[in-house]
Design a protein around this motif. Sequence first.
Motif, short mmCIF file in Angstrom:
data_model
loop_
_atom_site.label_atom_id
_atom_site.label_comp_id
_atom_site.label_asym_id
_atom_site.label_seq_id
_atom_site.Cartn_x
_atom_site.Cartn_y
_atom_site.Cartn_z
N GLU A 27 2.72 7.13 -22.92
CA GLU A 27 2.85 6.09 -24.36
C GLU A 27 3.21 5.26 -23.36
N LEU A 28 4.07 4.18 -22.83
CA LEU A 28 4.25 2.85 -22.39
C LEU A 28 3.35 3.08 -21.29
N ALA A 29 3.37 4.25 -20.74
CA ALA A 29 1.94 3.21 -19.75
C ALA A 29 0.72 2.54 -20.40
N CYS A 33 -0.94 -1.13 -20.80
CA CYS A 33 -1.88 -1.25 -20.08
C CYS A 33 -2.99 -1.66 -21.48
N GLU A 34 -2.87 -1.40 -22.45
CA GLU A 34 -3.55 -1.65 -23.53
C GLU A 34 -2.93 -3.07 -23.70
N GLN A 35 -2.43 -4.58 -23.53
CA GLN A 35 -2.12 -5.59 -23.08
C GLN A 35 -2.71 -6.18 -22.23
N ALA A 53 11.29 -3.92 -17.57
CA ALA A 53 10.87 -5.88 -16.76
C ALA A 53 9.38 -5.37 -16.06
N MET A 54 9.10 -6.89 -15.75
CA MET A 54 8.04 -6.15 -14.67
C MET A 54 8.98 -5.55 -13.24
N SER A 55 9.67 -5.70 -13.23
CA SER A 55 10.41 -4.99 -12.13
C SER A 55 9.95 -3.59 -12.44
N THR A 56 10.39 -3.07 -13.08
CA THR A 56 10.22 -1.55 -13.51
C THR A 56 8.36 -1.59 -13.21
N MET A 57 7.84 -2.14 -14.04
CA MET A 57 6.16 -2.02 -13.53
C MET A 57 5.72 -2.02 -12.15
N PHE A 58 6.14 -2.77 -11.88
CA PHE A 58 5.47 -3.37 -10.33
C PHE A 58 6.30 -1.58 -9.63
N LYS A 59 7.60 -0.98 -9.59
CA LYS A 59 7.84 0.29 -9.00
C LYS A 59 6.62 1.22 -9.67
N TRP A 60 6.64 1.68 -10.64
CA TRP A 60 6.06 2.34 -10.95
C TRP A 60 4.54 2.15 -10.30
N LEU A 61 3.70 1.06 -10.37
CA LEU A 61 2.84 0.79 -9.41
C LEU A 61 2.92 1.23 -7.86
N ARG A 62 3.97 0.77 -7.88
CA ARG A 62 4.11 1.81 -6.21
C ARG A 62 4.29 3.04 -5.88
N ASN A 64 3.74 5.86 -9.20
CA ASN A 64 2.99 6.11 -9.80
C ASN A 64 1.26 6.36 -10.18
N LYS A 65 1.02 7.62 -9.02
CA LYS A 65 -0.53 7.00 -8.06
C LYS A 65 -1.59 7.06 -9.90
N GLU A 66 -0.80 7.67 -11.29
CA GLU A 66 -1.67 7.52 -12.42
C GLU A 66 -1.28 6.63 -12.84
N PHE A 67 -0.31 5.16 -13.09
CA PHE A 67 0.04 4.34 -13.55
C PHE A 67 -0.78 3.36 -12.87
N SER A 68 -1.03 3.61 -11.79
CA SER A 68 -1.72 2.41 -10.41
C SER A 68 -3.22 2.62 -10.95
N GLU A 69 -3.88 3.69 -10.77
CA GLU A 69 -5.31 3.89 -11.12
C GLU A 69 -5.31 3.83 -12.77
N GLN A 70 -4.17 3.81 -14.09
CA GLN A 70 -4.44 2.96 -15.13
C GLN A 70 -4.53 1.57 -14.80
N TYR A 71 -3.40 1.41 -14.38
CA TYR A 71 -3.90 -0.80 -14.24
C TYR A 71 -4.76 -1.34 -13.87
N GLU A 72 -5.21 -0.38 -12.96
CA GLU A 72 -6.52 -0.84 -11.89
C GLU A 72 -7.42 -0.87 -12.82
N LYS A 73 -8.43 0.06 -14.16
CA LYS A 73 -8.86 0.03 -15.17
C LYS A 73 -8.98 -1.10 -15.79
N ALA A 74 -7.28 -1.38 -16.32
CA ALA A 74 -6.92 -2.34 -17.33
C ALA A 74 -7.27 -3.71 -16.71
#
Length: 168
Positions: A27-29, A33-35, A53-62, A64-74
């Motif tokens: 839900e957070l992801a 990613c919608e934004q 926080a941005m640092s948390t999102m960067f950690k998730w990118l490193r 969490n593959k699922e979040f990283s892929e969703q982020y890249e698409k966004a």
Amino acid sequence: MSMNKVGITPQDSKETAIGRPTRYTQELADAICEQLALGISMRTVSRDESLPAMSTMFKWLRENKEFSEQYEKAKQESTDAMAEDILDIADNGTNDWIERENKNGGTYEVVNNDVIQRSRLRVDTRKWLMAKMKPKKYGDHIDVTSGGERVNPYAGLTIDELKKLAGE
């Protein structure tokens, strides 16, 4: 129970009402990613206290593959949102002219170069980012038939031929 800007209650995100969320949820992801897909920067998204926080999102990118892929698409989708922003910026003439007062107390309008230069910078920044993020669609296109080199279509023409082309 109150909901935050993205409609997540503290129980939904398994967080307490104090502090920012740090635990990854889909839900957070999705909210992040919608934004991002709308062309909003991660820095701006992270200003929302209900989001990580941005640092948390960067950690998730490193981590969490699922979040990283969703982020890249966004982020890829955000280039199209930036194209829409460019149209809005270019079409918006608000404040392009400013009123000045002359010595007689009358007024006249002059071009507000500061606003126009700022708009140009906003457009150029978006164009540059779009070309880097989605080069096949928004990058400079090079003529591949010449081996990738820029081709001068007028090379080899005489002065008389060039004048004829120019309509002289």
